[in-house]
Design a protein around this motif. Structure first.
Motif, PDB file in Angstrom:
ATOM      1  N   LEU A 111       3.712 -11.239 -25.876  1.00 29.41           N
ATOM      2  CA  LEU A 111       2.648 -10.308 -25.506  1.00 29.41           C
ATOM      3  C   LEU A 111       3.043  -9.651 -24.188  1.00 29.41           C
ATOM      4  CD1 LEU A 111      -0.277  -9.416 -26.315  1.00 29.41           C
ATOM      5  CD2 LEU A 111      -1.090 -11.255 -24.823  1.00 29.41           C
ATOM      6  N   TRP A 112       2.898  -8.317 -24.122  1.00 30.19           N
ATOM      7  CA  TRP A 112       3.341  -7.568 -22.950  1.00 30.19           C
ATOM      8  C   TRP A 112       2.200  -6.706 -22.406  1.00 30.19           C
ATOM      9  CZ3 TRP A 112       8.521  -7.746 -21.252  1.00 30.19           C
ATOM     10  CH2 TRP A 112       9.401  -8.390 -22.118  1.00 30.19           C
ATOM     11  N   LEU A 113       2.156  -6.607 -21.092  1.00 29.72           N
ATOM     12  CA  LEU A 113       1.358  -5.579 -20.424  1.00 29.72           C
ATOM     13  C   LEU A 113       2.352  -4.681 -19.696  1.00 29.72           C
ATOM     14  CD1 LEU A 113      -1.562  -4.589 -19.713  1.00 29.72           C
ATOM     15  CD2 LEU A 113      -1.223  -5.730 -17.504  1.00 29.72           C
ATOM     16  N   ILE A 114       2.369  -3.407 -20.061  1.00 24.62           N
ATOM     17  CA  ILE A 114       3.363  -2.465 -19.532  1.00 24.62           C
ATOM     18  C   ILE A 114       2.644  -1.382 -18.727  1.00 24.62           C
ATOM     19  CG2 ILE A 114       5.215  -0.856 -20.117  1.00 24.62           C
ATOM     20  CD1 ILE A 114       5.497  -2.402 -22.777  1.00 24.62           C
ATOM     21  N   VAL A 115       2.961  -1.327 -17.449  1.00 22.23           N
ATOM     22  CA  VAL A 115       2.429  -0.289 -16.569  1.00 22.23           C
ATOM     23  C   VAL A 115       3.516   0.769 -16.424  1.00 22.23           C
ATOM     24  CG1 VAL A 115       1.453   0.237 -14.309  1.00 22.23           C
ATOM     25  CG2 VAL A 115       1.035  -2.008 -15.359  1.00 22.23           C
ATOM     26  N   ASP A 116       3.325   1.885 -17.114  1.00 23.14           N
ATOM     27  CA  ASP A 116       4.302   2.979 -17.124  1.00 23.14           C
ATOM     28  C   ASP A 116       4.100   3.836 -15.880  1.00 23.14           C
ATOM     29  OD1 ASP A 116       5.994   5.071 -17.634  1.00 23.14           O
ATOM     30  OD2 ASP A 116       5.276   5.460 -19.654  1.00 23.14           O
ATOM     31  N   ARG A 117       5.146   3.883 -15.010  1.00 18.71           N
ATOM     32  CA  ARG A 117       5.028   4.584 -13.730  1.00 18.71           C
ATOM     33  C   ARG A 117       6.044   5.716 -13.658  1.00 18.71           C
ATOM     34  NH1 ARG A 117       5.073   0.540  -8.845  1.00 18.71           N
ATOM     35  NH2 ARG A 117       4.072   2.376  -7.905  1.00 18.71           N
ATOM     36  N   PRO A 118       5.654   6.899 -13.194  1.00 15.45           N
ATOM     37  CA  PRO A 118       6.596   8.016 -13.080  1.00 15.45           C
ATOM     38  C   PRO A 118       7.586   7.799 -11.939  1.00 15.45           C
ATOM     39  CG  PRO A 118       4.471   8.638 -12.162  1.00 15.45           C
ATOM     40  CD  PRO A 118       4.287   7.287 -12.786  1.00 15.45           C
ATOM     41  N   LEU A 119       8.839   8.129 -12.214  1.00 16.55           N
ATOM     42  CA  LEU A 119       9.918   8.089 -11.220  1.00 16.55           C
ATOM     43  C   LEU A 119      10.143   6.698 -10.642  1.00 16.55           C
ATOM     44  CD1 LEU A 119       9.042  11.380  -9.280  1.00 16.55           C
ATOM     45  CD2 LEU A 119      10.580  11.098 -11.245  1.00 16.55           C
ATOM     46  N   ARG A 120       9.717   5.658 -11.344  1.00 11.75           N
ATOM     47  CA  ARG A 120       9.920   4.278 -10.898  1.00 11.75           C
ATOM     48  C   ARG A 120      10.143   3.391 -12.111  1.00 11.75           C
ATOM     49  NH1 ARG A 120       6.366   2.248  -5.797  1.00 11.75           N
ATOM     50  NH2 ARG A 120       6.760   4.000  -4.393  1.00 11.75           N
ATOM     51  N   PHE A 121      10.641   2.190 -11.842  1.00  6.05           N
ATOM     52  CA  PHE A 121      10.724   1.215 -12.922  1.00  6.05           C
ATOM     53  C   PHE A 121       9.316   0.837 -13.363  1.00  6.05           C
ATOM     54  CE2 PHE A 121      14.838   0.235 -10.767  1.00  6.05           C
ATOM     55  CZ  PHE A 121      15.672   0.524 -11.840  1.00  6.05           C
ATOM     56  N   ASP A 122       9.158   0.683 -14.678  1.00  6.09           N
ATOM     57  CA  ASP A 122       7.873   0.229 -15.191  1.00  6.09           C
ATOM     58  C   ASP A 122       7.611  -1.207 -14.730  1.00  6.09           C
ATOM     59  OD1 ASP A 122       7.711   2.628 -16.472  1.00  6.09           O
ATOM     60  OD2 ASP A 122       8.235   1.846 -18.464  1.00  6.09           O
ATOM     61  N   ASN A 123       6.354  -1.508 -14.515  1.00  3.30           N
ATOM     62  CA  ASN A 123       5.955  -2.904 -14.274  1.00  3.30           C
ATOM     63  C   ASN A 123       5.670  -3.540 -15.634  1.00  3.30           C
ATOM     64  OD1 ASN A 123       4.092  -1.823 -11.385  1.00  3.30           O
ATOM     65  ND2 ASN A 123       6.109  -2.722 -11.434  1.00  3.30           N
ATOM     66  N   GLU A 124       6.470  -4.537 -16.002  1.00  2.69           N
ATOM     67  CA  GLU A 124       6.309  -5.199 -17.287  1.00  2.69           C
ATOM     68  C   GLU A 124       6.015  -6.673 -17.063  1.00  2.69           C
ATOM     69  OE1 GLU A 124       9.647  -4.517 -19.787  1.00  2.69           O
ATOM     70  OE2 GLU A 124       9.326  -2.346 -19.937  1.00  2.69           O
ATOM     71  N   PHE A 125       4.927  -7.131 -17.663  1.00  5.67           N
ATOM     72  CA  PHE A 125       4.538  -8.536 -17.595  1.00  5.67           C
ATOM     73  C   PHE A 125       4.508  -9.083 -19.020  1.00  5.67           C
ATOM     74  CE2 PHE A 125       2.506  -6.067 -14.262  1.00  5.67           C
ATOM     75  CZ  PHE A 125       2.876  -6.758 -13.106  1.00  5.67           C
ATOM     76  N   SER A 126       5.069 -10.269 -19.226  1.00  2.45           N
ATOM     77  CA  SER A 126       5.184 -10.783 -20.590  1.00  2.45           C
ATOM     78  C   SER A 126       4.728 -12.229 -20.671  1.00  2.45           C
ATOM     79  CB  SER A 126       6.629 -10.665 -21.089  1.00  2.45           C
ATOM     80  OG  SER A 126       7.490 -11.469 -20.301  1.00  2.45           O
TER      81      SER A 126
END
Length: 393
Positions: A122-137
């Motif tokens: 299960l993932w929570l993905i915070v898609d951010r512009p011009l940066r690495f996404d914050n991904e929690f699994s």
């Protein structure tokens, strides 16, 4: 401080059966305002196989060069993605996102190996512009029920028999006959596997001892760039015995092994297949090679009820089934219930199992396609384990 994430599941130990519902909340805490494109909840269940090989080839100029071949395969069982928040500013604070995901009935059991895995996360993905996404699994264990009671062939004692001659004509020193017997053809993790080994030593050499191993063979199948397989052979339990069988004598040895937490045997045409066996090696004195004998042992998730009754290993005069050595029987799955869910098995007449981590792999698989900043390495699924004291009530 970086953002943190907490997964609250409706199953506290993160174990589910195929067909069940995975639900709960994901709590995201941020320490500063963030620009985001979106926040997504993703549930991915897949089998993945990957390894590299180096091959030599001759180019058009006649030079020998080495190239790397990347073997791959992938099977997706569920890929569910839900938008939890749209683009804009995400102020500092705490956010709760709920989810409710139904697992397909066809989901195979979680499994981790050297060249691949079957994994659910299960993932929570915070898609951010011009940066690495914050991904929690949060990796989960998914089990497909294999009730060993549904296959009558597993309840029949099985045996293997070997006859070997020592030396070569005209200097032959006699024959050794050895027979391995087990009371059942299938077991569940945590159970005690009892065996007997009958040795008829009609040779002029002594047998100084024997070793016992319970082995797991995992076959990984790649489809790209061409079909190819790789296997790993892991010893999950080992014993060494110094019991002797002298020349021109007969001996019968009895013993037992406690099975650790391990994945069930797999069926069908998947890219990852798991098989188990009980293997013996006899140590023959003199200038002779050691002798080997083995029987396949099918591993399921629900034990044979008769196997929980401390039944003795069949003796030489009791009937056994040699057909098991030719064709490994298939364990049928539990039939789906009225609501089409592969629910946890009923424990009406036996104690429920505990769930324990699988034996750790010596070389955990590293997903070459995973985000290097949030890669899951070394996850060990939880399998149902039936301890020695788990007898029918």
């Amino acid at each position: 401080m970086p953002s943190t994430c907490e997964f609250q599941l409706n199953s506290p130990n993160g174990v589910y059966y195929s067909g069940q519902c995975v639900s709960g909340n994901i709590i995201l805490k941020t320490e500063s305002e963030k620009d985001i494109r979106s926040i997504r909840i993703r549930f991915l269940g897949e089998s993945k196989v990957s390894w590299e090989e180096h091959e030599s080839h001759r180019d058009s100029d006649g030079h020998t060069r080495t190239r790397t071949i990347y073997f791959r395969a992938n099977e997706v069982y569920i890929d569910n993605s839900t938008m939890a928040r749209g683009a804009g500013k995400l102020p500092r604070g705490t956010y709760t996102f709920s989810f409710n995901i139904m697992l397909p009935m066809a989901c195979p059991t979680s499994c981790e190996g050297k060249y691949g895995h079957t994994r659910y996360a299960l993932w929570l993905i915070v898609d951010r512009p011009l940066r690495f996404d914050n991904e929690f699994s949060k990796p989960l264990t998914v089990l497909r029920t294999v009730d060993l009671n549904l296959n009558p062939a597993f309840k029949v004692p099985v045996q293997a028999e070997e006859i070997c001659s020592l030396g070569c004509w005209p200097c032959s020193s006699g024959k050794i006959t050895y027979i391995l017997r087990v009371p059942f053809g299938a077991y569940a993790p945590g159970q005690t596997l009892r065996y007997s080994l009958l040795i008829q030593n009609q040779s002029m050499s002594d047998i100084s001892g024997y070793e016992v191993e319970f082995n797991e063979v995992v076959t990984f199948t790649a489809h790209t760039p061409r079909h190819k397989t790789r296997t790993t052979d892991n010893t999950l339990a080992h014993q060494a015995h110094e019991d002797k069988c002298l020349r021109l004598s007969n001996r019968e040895f009895h013993g037992e092994l406690v099975l650790p937490s391990l994945p069930p045997d797999t069926e069908g045409s998947g890219i990852i297949k798991v098989r188990h066996s009980l293997d013996f090696e006899l140590e023959v004195d003199g200038c002779h090679t050691n002798k080997n004998i083995s029987v396949p042992i099918f591993i399921g998730t629900v034990p044979i009820r008769e196997s929980l009754m401390n039944m003795p290993v069949p003796g030489p005069s009791q009937p056994v089934d040699n057909r098991f050595m030719e064709i490994l029987p298939s364990a049928p799955l539990l039939p789906p219930s009225e609501n089409n869910s592969d629910k946890p098995p009923s424990y009406a007449d036996l104690k429920p199992p505990s769930f324990e981590e699988a034996v750790r792999s010596a070389s955990p698989f590293k997903d070459p396609d995973a985000n290097q900043h949030s890669q899951i390495i070394g996850f060990r699924p939880l399998y149902p384990v039936y301890p020695n004291s788990n007898q029918i009530e």
